[in-house]
Design a protein around this motif. Sequence first.
Motif, PDB file in Angstrom:
ATOM      1  N   TYR A  42      25.759   1.196  31.456  1.00 42.66           N
ATOM      2  CA  TYR A  42      24.525   0.410  31.426  1.00 42.66           C
ATOM      3  C   TYR A  42      24.410  -0.400  32.713  1.00 42.66           C
ATOM      4  O   TYR A  42      25.392  -0.976  33.190  1.00 42.66           O
ATOM      5  CB  TYR A  42      24.499  -0.503  30.206  1.00 42.66           C
ATOM      6  CG  TYR A  42      24.257   0.267  28.927  1.00 42.66           C
ATOM      7  CD1 TYR A  42      22.980   0.693  28.581  1.00 42.66           C
ATOM      8  CD2 TYR A  42      25.307   0.604  28.084  1.00 42.66           C
ATOM      9  CE1 TYR A  42      22.738   1.420  27.426  1.00 42.66           C
ATOM     10  CE2 TYR A  42      25.084   1.329  26.926  1.00 42.66           C
ATOM     11  CZ  TYR A  42      23.806   1.736  26.607  1.00 42.66           C
ATOM     12  OH  TYR A  42      23.576   2.462  25.471  1.00 42.66           O
ATOM     13  N   VAL A  43      23.232  -0.408  33.294  1.00 46.71           N
ATOM     14  CA  VAL A  43      22.996  -1.081  34.573  1.00 46.71           C
ATOM     15  C   VAL A  43      21.685  -1.859  34.509  1.00 46.71           C
ATOM     16  O   VAL A  43      20.803  -1.559  33.705  1.00 46.71           O
ATOM     17  CB  VAL A  43      22.929  -0.063  35.740  1.00 46.71           C
ATOM     18  CG1 VAL A  43      24.275   0.574  35.987  1.00 46.71           C
ATOM     19  CG2 VAL A  43      21.877   1.002  35.508  1.00 46.71           C
ATOM     20  N   ASP A  44      21.585  -2.861  35.377  1.00 43.21           N
ATOM     21  CA  ASP A  44      20.323  -3.560  35.585  1.00 43.21           C
ATOM     22  C   ASP A  44      19.507  -2.727  36.565  1.00 43.21           C
ATOM     23  O   ASP A  44      20.055  -2.143  37.508  1.00 43.21           O
ATOM     24  CB  ASP A  44      20.548  -4.951  36.176  1.00 43.21           C
ATOM     25  CG  ASP A  44      21.240  -5.894  35.214  1.00 43.21           C
ATOM     26  OD1 ASP A  44      21.096  -5.708  33.990  1.00 43.21           O
ATOM     27  OD2 ASP A  44      21.937  -6.808  35.682  1.00 43.21           O
ATOM     28  N   VAL A  45      18.208  -2.663  36.347  1.00 40.77           N
ATOM     29  CA  VAL A  45      17.332  -1.865  37.203  1.00 40.77           C
ATOM     30  C   VAL A  45      16.106  -2.695  37.565  1.00 40.77           C
ATOM     31  O   VAL A  45      15.496  -3.337  36.700  1.00 40.77           O
ATOM     32  CB  VAL A  45      16.892  -0.562  36.479  1.00 40.77           C
ATOM     33  CG1 VAL A  45      15.926   0.235  37.339  1.00 40.77           C
ATOM     34  CG2 VAL A  45      18.101   0.287  36.112  1.00 40.77           C
ATOM     35  N   VAL A  46      15.771  -2.683  38.848  1.00 43.03           N
ATOM     36  CA  VAL A  46      14.519  -3.278  39.306  1.00 43.03           C
ATOM     37  C   VAL A  46      13.474  -2.174  39.221  1.00 43.03           C
ATOM     38  O   VAL A  46      13.674  -1.076  39.749  1.00 43.03           O
ATOM     39  CB  VAL A  46      14.637  -3.806  40.751  1.00 43.03           C
ATOM     40  CG1 VAL A  46      13.296  -4.318  41.246  1.00 43.03           C
ATOM     41  CG2 VAL A  46      15.702  -4.890  40.834  1.00 43.03           C
ATOM     42  N   VAL A  47      12.363  -2.469  38.525  1.00 43.67           N
ATOM     43  CA  VAL A  47      11.357  -1.453  38.224  1.00 43.67           C
ATOM     44  C   VAL A  47       9.979  -1.938  38.655  1.00 43.67           C
ATOM     45  O   VAL A  47       9.648  -3.108  38.497  1.00 43.67           O
ATOM     46  CB  VAL A  47      11.334  -1.167  36.698  1.00 43.67           C
ATOM     47  CG1 VAL A  47      10.267  -0.152  36.355  1.00 43.67           C
ATOM     48  CG2 VAL A  47      12.686  -0.700  36.215  1.00 43.67           C
ATOM     49  N   MET A  48       9.183  -1.007  39.173  1.00 47.69           N
ATOM     50  CA  MET A  48       7.778  -1.297  39.423  1.00 47.69           C
ATOM     51  C   MET A  48       6.993  -0.650  38.287  1.00 47.69           C
ATOM     52  O   MET A  48       7.193   0.524  37.975  1.00 47.69           O
ATOM     53  CB  MET A  48       7.307  -0.706  40.752  1.00 47.69           C
ATOM     54  CG  MET A  48       5.814  -0.903  40.954  1.00 47.69           C
ATOM     55  SD  MET A  48       5.142  -0.363  42.555  1.00 47.69           S
ATOM     56  CE  MET A  48       5.846   1.222  42.786  1.00 47.69           C
TER      57      MET A  48
END
Length: 80
Positions: A7-13
């Motif tokens: 599980y990872v943090d993701v920056v999303v548009m």
Amino acid sequence: MQLYKKYVDVVVMQRKTGELRPLCLCWNDGREYRIDKVLSHSRKESCVGGCGIRYVCIIQGRCRNLFLEKDRWFLESYQP
């Protein structure tokens, strides 16, 4: 070799159409990896269990499967 869910943090548009586009992965230790290109996205099952939207991405020149499962992001990883 066995695969795991990482599980990872993701920056999303999020586009005005509602489409999500992952831009960057963020590791627990603070390292960030830019997603160079999203090759495709579709609903698929993961080899490690679960089902969601699979984003086939190029990250640092390597092809990786990034999944959005309900409201969490994970990678298929060889390390737990």
